[in-house]
Design a protein around this motif. Structure first.
Motif, short mmCIF file in Angstrom:
data_model
loop_
_atom_site.label_atom_id
_atom_site.label_comp_id
_atom_site.label_asym_id
_atom_site.label_seq_id
_atom_site.Cartn_x
_atom_site.Cartn_y
_atom_site.Cartn_z
N ALA A 37 2.72 9.33 -4.66
CA ALA A 37 3.56 8.14 -4.49
C ALA A 37 4.89 8.51 -3.86
O ALA A 37 5.40 7.79 -2.99
CB ALA A 37 3.77 7.45 -5.83
N ARG A 38 5.46 9.62 -4.30
CA ARG A 38 6.73 10.08 -3.73
C ARG A 38 6.61 10.31 -2.24
O ARG A 38 7.44 9.82 -1.45
CB ARG A 38 7.15 11.38 -4.42
N ALA B 167 5.91 7.02 -0.32
CA ALA B 167 7.08 6.14 -0.26
C ALA B 167 8.02 6.53 0.86
O ALA B 167 8.66 5.67 1.48
CB ALA B 167 7.81 6.16 -1.60
N GLU B 168 8.11 7.82 1.15
CA GLU B 168 8.96 8.26 2.26
C GLU B 168 8.46 7.69 3.58
O GLU B 168 9.25 7.29 4.45
CB GLU B 168 8.99 9.79 2.32
N MET C 80 6.45 4.94 3.84
CA MET C 80 6.55 3.48 3.74
C MET C 80 7.96 3.00 4.03
O MET C 80 8.17 1.97 4.69
CB MET C 80 6.13 3.02 2.34
N ALA C 81 8.94 3.74 3.53
CA ALA C 81 10.34 3.31 3.66
C ALA C 81 10.78 3.21 5.12
O ALA C 81 11.68 2.43 5.44
CB ALA C 81 11.24 4.28 2.89
N GLY D 88 5.91 -1.43 1.69
CA GLY D 88 4.92 -0.58 1.03
C GLY D 88 4.43 -1.19 -0.27
O GLY D 88 5.14 -1.96 -0.93
N ILE E 124 2.54 0.35 -3.68
CA ILE E 124 1.97 1.44 -4.47
C ILE E 124 1.23 0.80 -5.64
O ILE E 124 1.81 0.02 -6.40
CB ILE E 124 3.06 2.40 -4.98
N LEU F 143 8.99 3.61 -10.47
CA LEU F 143 8.85 3.48 -9.02
C LEU F 143 9.28 2.09 -8.56
O LEU F 143 9.89 1.93 -7.50
CB LEU F 143 7.41 3.75 -8.60
N TYR G 16 12.28 2.14 -5.73
CA TYR G 16 11.93 1.94 -4.33
C TYR G 16 12.00 0.49 -3.87
O TYR G 16 11.75 0.21 -2.69
CB TYR G 16 10.54 2.50 -4.06
N ILE H 8 9.50 -1.56 -0.98
CA ILE H 8 8.26 -1.04 -1.59
C ILE H 8 8.14 -1.59 -3.00
O ILE H 8 9.09 -1.52 -3.79
CB ILE H 8 8.28 0.50 -1.64
N ALA I 273 5.79 -1.45 -6.64
CA ALA I 273 4.88 -0.57 -7.38
C ALA I 273 4.33 -1.34 -8.58
O ALA I 273 5.10 -1.89 -9.38
CB ALA I 273 5.61 0.68 -7.85
#
Length: 261
Positions: free
Chosen positions: A132-133, A136-137, A139-140, A145, A147, A179, A183, A188, A190
């Motif tokens: 996920a980490r 997310a980078e 997606m951002a 995004g 999750i 998350l 995010y 994003i 989650a």
């Protein structure tokens, strides 16, 4: 063309790229299938490339679109990170991550070694967190995004001799909420899906067990096991623009089992 023709189809995932881990069979396959049928470009993950080809072809034939594969072990941090980098290279984006891979080992807590506990927690909690980490980078960059972590009702309703798994899934619920907070400003969301008792391939012996059949009839208000295909719509909803204000939610899909006295 009428004005109505310009209206976006509800729950459409056209133009979205989705990675579904553990999608070679079972609930992962059904969620990948549903995402593809809703228009997403789907990448299915498993550890064995050869075993992914059949499921990928089956989804592609039904959805009328190519389905990609990405063979790696989610518990291998370097391999998982490299997979996200490769998705970036091939598609330039990742919109949806479904963290479906899970490991279960039903034994009394006293029978676990520390190494065995760490392996289960690694697969069920640490691997989804790291994936996920990294996702997310990516997606951002596009400020969009979704999750979706696959939890379990075992995080809240405890079966005997299931302590490590239940703890891992409870941790996954907590991770999902964290998350969601961390995010959200990057576009994003989650959320998690907590399935109940589903009649997957791996559960066939349990499905055919008459004692469990009696349990299901008593404890599950709808009176049956979940059909694997019934999980797909939950994933599509959480992945869609229609769920843009749903964040940090644990969506229980269990036929009502966890609310029955």
């Amino acid at each position: 063309m009428t004005e109505a023709a310009h209206i976006r189809r509800p729950f459409s995932l056209e133009g979205r790229v989705a990675l579904v881990t553990g999608a070679g069979r079972g609930l992962g396959f059904e969620m990948a299938r549903a995402l593809a049928l809703s228009g997403a470009t789907v990448i299915i993950n498993g550890r064995d490339e050869a075993r992914l080809r059949g499921p990928a072809e089956a989804i592609a034939a039904e959805a009328g679109r190519h389905v990609e594969t990405a063979a790696f072990d989610v518990a291998d941090t370097a391999a998982a990170s490299a997979a996200i980098t490769d998705i970036d290279r091939r598609f330039g984006r990742l919109d949806i991550l479904v963290n479906n891979v899970g490991m279960r080992d039903r034994r009394p807590l006293k029978d676990f070694t520390a190494t065995e506990m760490q392996a289960l927690l690694g697969a069920d909690l640490i691997a989804p967190a790291l994936l996920a980490r990294d996702a997310a980078e990516l997606m951002a960059r596009h400020r969009h995004g979704r999750i979706i972590n696959i939890s379990s009702i075992a995080a809240a309703v405890i079966y005997g001799h299931d302590a490590v798994y239940s703890a891992a899934k409870a941790g996954l619920n907590g991770l999902t909420r964290a998350l969601a907070v961390d995010y959200a400003r990057a576009g994003i969301t989650a959320n998690a899906i907590a399935p109940g008792m589903f009649a997957t391939e791996t559960n066939q012996a349990m499905v055919q067990n008459p004692d469990l059949a009696a349990f299901v009839d008593l404890r599950v208000p709808v009176g049956r096991w979940g059909r694997p295909a019934e999980i797909g719509a939950a994933a599509v909803f959480l992945a869609s623009d229609e769920a843009s204000f749903v964040n940090g939610h644990i969506l229980v899909v269990d036929g009502g089992q966890t609310v029955r006295m």
